[in-house]
Design a protein around this motif. Structure first.
Motif, mmCIF file in Angstrom:
data_model
loop_
_atom_site.group_PDB
_atom_site.id
_atom_site.type_symbol
_atom_site.label_atom_id
_atom_site.label_comp_id
_atom_site.label_asym_id
_atom_site.label_seq_id
_atom_site.Cartn_x
_atom_site.Cartn_y
_atom_site.Cartn_z
ATOM 1 N N LYS A 87 0.824 -1.207 0.000
ATOM 2 C CA LYS A 87 0.000 0.000 0.000
ATOM 3 C C LYS A 87 0.862 1.263 0.000
ATOM 4 O O LYS A 87 0.479 2.288 -0.585
ATOM 5 C CB LYS A 87 -0.942 0.002 1.208
ATOM 6 N N ASN A 188 -9.456 9.382 0.366
ATOM 7 C CA ASN A 188 -9.720 8.103 -0.303
ATOM 8 C C ASN A 188 -10.420 8.310 -1.644
ATOM 9 O O ASN A 188 -11.434 7.654 -1.962
ATOM 10 C CB ASN A 188 -10.554 7.195 0.600
ATOM 11 N N GLY A 191 -11.263 5.378 -3.993
ATOM 12 C CA GLY A 191 -10.884 4.206 -3.212
ATOM 13 C C GLY A 191 -9.402 3.891 -3.258
ATOM 14 O O GLY A 191 -9.007 2.717 -3.147
ATOM 15 N N ARG A 193 -7.025 4.218 -1.200
ATOM 16 C CA ARG A 193 -6.389 3.645 -0.009
ATOM 17 C C ARG A 193 -6.575 2.135 0.085
ATOM 18 O O ARG A 193 -5.910 1.477 0.886
ATOM 19 C CB ARG A 193 -6.943 4.320 1.260
ATOM 20 N N ARG A 194 -7.456 1.584 -0.715
ATOM 21 C CA ARG A 194 -7.643 0.133 -0.718
ATOM 22 C C ARG A 194 -6.734 -0.572 -1.716
ATOM 23 O O ARG A 194 -6.615 -1.802 -1.689
ATOM 24 C CB ARG A 194 -9.109 -0.207 -1.019
ATOM 25 N N LYS A 196 -3.283 -1.780 -3.615
ATOM 26 C CA LYS A 196 -1.927 -2.151 -3.236
ATOM 27 C C LYS A 196 -1.266 -2.903 -4.374
ATOM 28 O O LYS A 196 -1.931 -3.592 -5.145
ATOM 29 C CB LYS A 196 -1.919 -2.996 -1.958
ATOM 30 N N GLU A 285 -4.853 2.188 12.745
ATOM 31 C CA GLU A 285 -5.139 1.574 11.457
ATOM 32 C C GLU A 285 -6.145 0.440 11.619
ATOM 33 O O GLU A 285 -7.035 0.245 10.782
ATOM 34 C CB GLU A 285 -3.853 1.075 10.821
ATOM 35 N N MET A 289 -10.181 0.094 9.857
ATOM 36 C CA MET A 289 -10.515 -0.953 8.887
ATOM 37 C C MET A 289 -11.942 -1.463 9.097
ATOM 38 O O MET A 289 -12.467 -1.419 10.174
ATOM 39 C CB MET A 289 -9.515 -2.127 9.033
#
Length: 289
Positions: A87, A188, A191, A193-194, A196, A285, A289
């Motif tokens: 990420k 975000n 999206g 941040r989701r 990787k 973190e 989630m």
């Protein structure tokens, strides 16, 4: 502030960025060719050279900027440990691309030759990292110097200010562009941040062999109490009476006072070699989630 465990343990991407910045800065800056590396209206909207664009993303314009910039990149490796290399690599790509785009738009809007070229270096990544630093890194120590109220985070902010104003508007524009990129990542957008990168991609950084940058890390021994560390009560039952307050208990108390439960605090501290800042990052973190 130390930024967690020493060296680049569990931070291969950060290591690669720091090494790249140092090598590019030495190769181009120390030879006196850095003045034309930064983005300018002419080389962006005229004949854009890809090699020059890549170089401008890594090579700092001067030795002081390299010192402050490398120190900040080294500290911000804590975020790679927090969210993982996969990420964090996305964060680097996103913040760099958005920052460069904002710089190009700024040059197109201003069309002022006094800003040309902008200061080169990974300003986008550095100042984008100040966004999670501001929101996610807690203050652990407060003190006063000459009547000023400061904290352990103040030195990181001062280093950033030094870098931000190092070349006037030529460095302010890349710095502000990085901050905006960091805000967009935190919001975000799409999206992001989701996302990787796959392990096969990030593993390339782990294969970089830089012995002088690799620090060995040994996990502290695990006891039977909570599966992590012994408490004062356990020590007393074994006939050991500490004369002073247990620093481990102090770290646990700090996290508990921040609203985390004791069990989670102990686990996070054990995973981070009892670094309060890094443990709080992991807990924050986990909550998001």
């Amino acid at each position: 502030m130390s930024g967690g465990l020493p060296g680049f343990h569990n931070a291969p991407v950060s290591r690669a960025v720091v090494v790249a910045a140092a090598l590019f800065s030495v190769a181009f800056g120390f030879r006196g060719r850095f003045l034309g590396l930064g983005l300018s209206y002419e080389n962006v909207y005229g004949k854009l050279r890809i090699w020059k664009l890549i170089t401008s993303l890594f090579a700092f314009s001067s030795t002081p900027e390299l010192i402050f910039g490398a120190a900040l990149l080294y500290y911000f490796r804590v975020f790679e440990r927090q969210i993982g290399s996969n990420k964090y690599a996305v964060f680097i790509v996103f913040s760099t691309m958005v920052s460069v785009l904002l710089q190009i738009l700024s040059l197109a809007y201003l069309k002022d030759p006094s800003f040309n070229p902008l200061t080169s270096g990974p300003y986008g990544l550095i100042f984008a990292s100040y966004i999670p630093f501001f929101f996610d890194i807690p203050i652990t120590t407060k003190f006063r110097i000459f009547g000023l109220h400061l904290s352990d985070k103040s030195f990181i902010y001062l280093a950033g200010l030094q870098l931000l104003f190092s070349s006037g508007w030529r460095s302010i524009i890349p710095g502000l562009s990085g901050i905006l990129a960091g805000l967009l990542y935190r919001l975000n957008i799409f999206g992001i941040r989701r996302l990787k990168l796959p392990d096969s991609t990030t593993s390339i950084f782990s294969r970089l062999s830089w012995p002088f940058l690799n620090n060995s890390y040994q996990r502290l021994p695990v006891t039977e109490n909570d599966g992590n560390i012994p408490s004062n009560q356990t020590r007393q039952t074994e006939g050991v009476h500490p004369a002073t307050e247990d620093p481990m208990e102090s770290s646990i108390a700090t996290l508990v006072s921040m609203g985390f439960d004791r069990g989670s605090a102990i686990q996070a501290l054990a995973l981070t070699n009892y670094d309060v800042n890094l443990a709080s990052n992991i807990l924050l973190e986990a909550q998001s989630m």
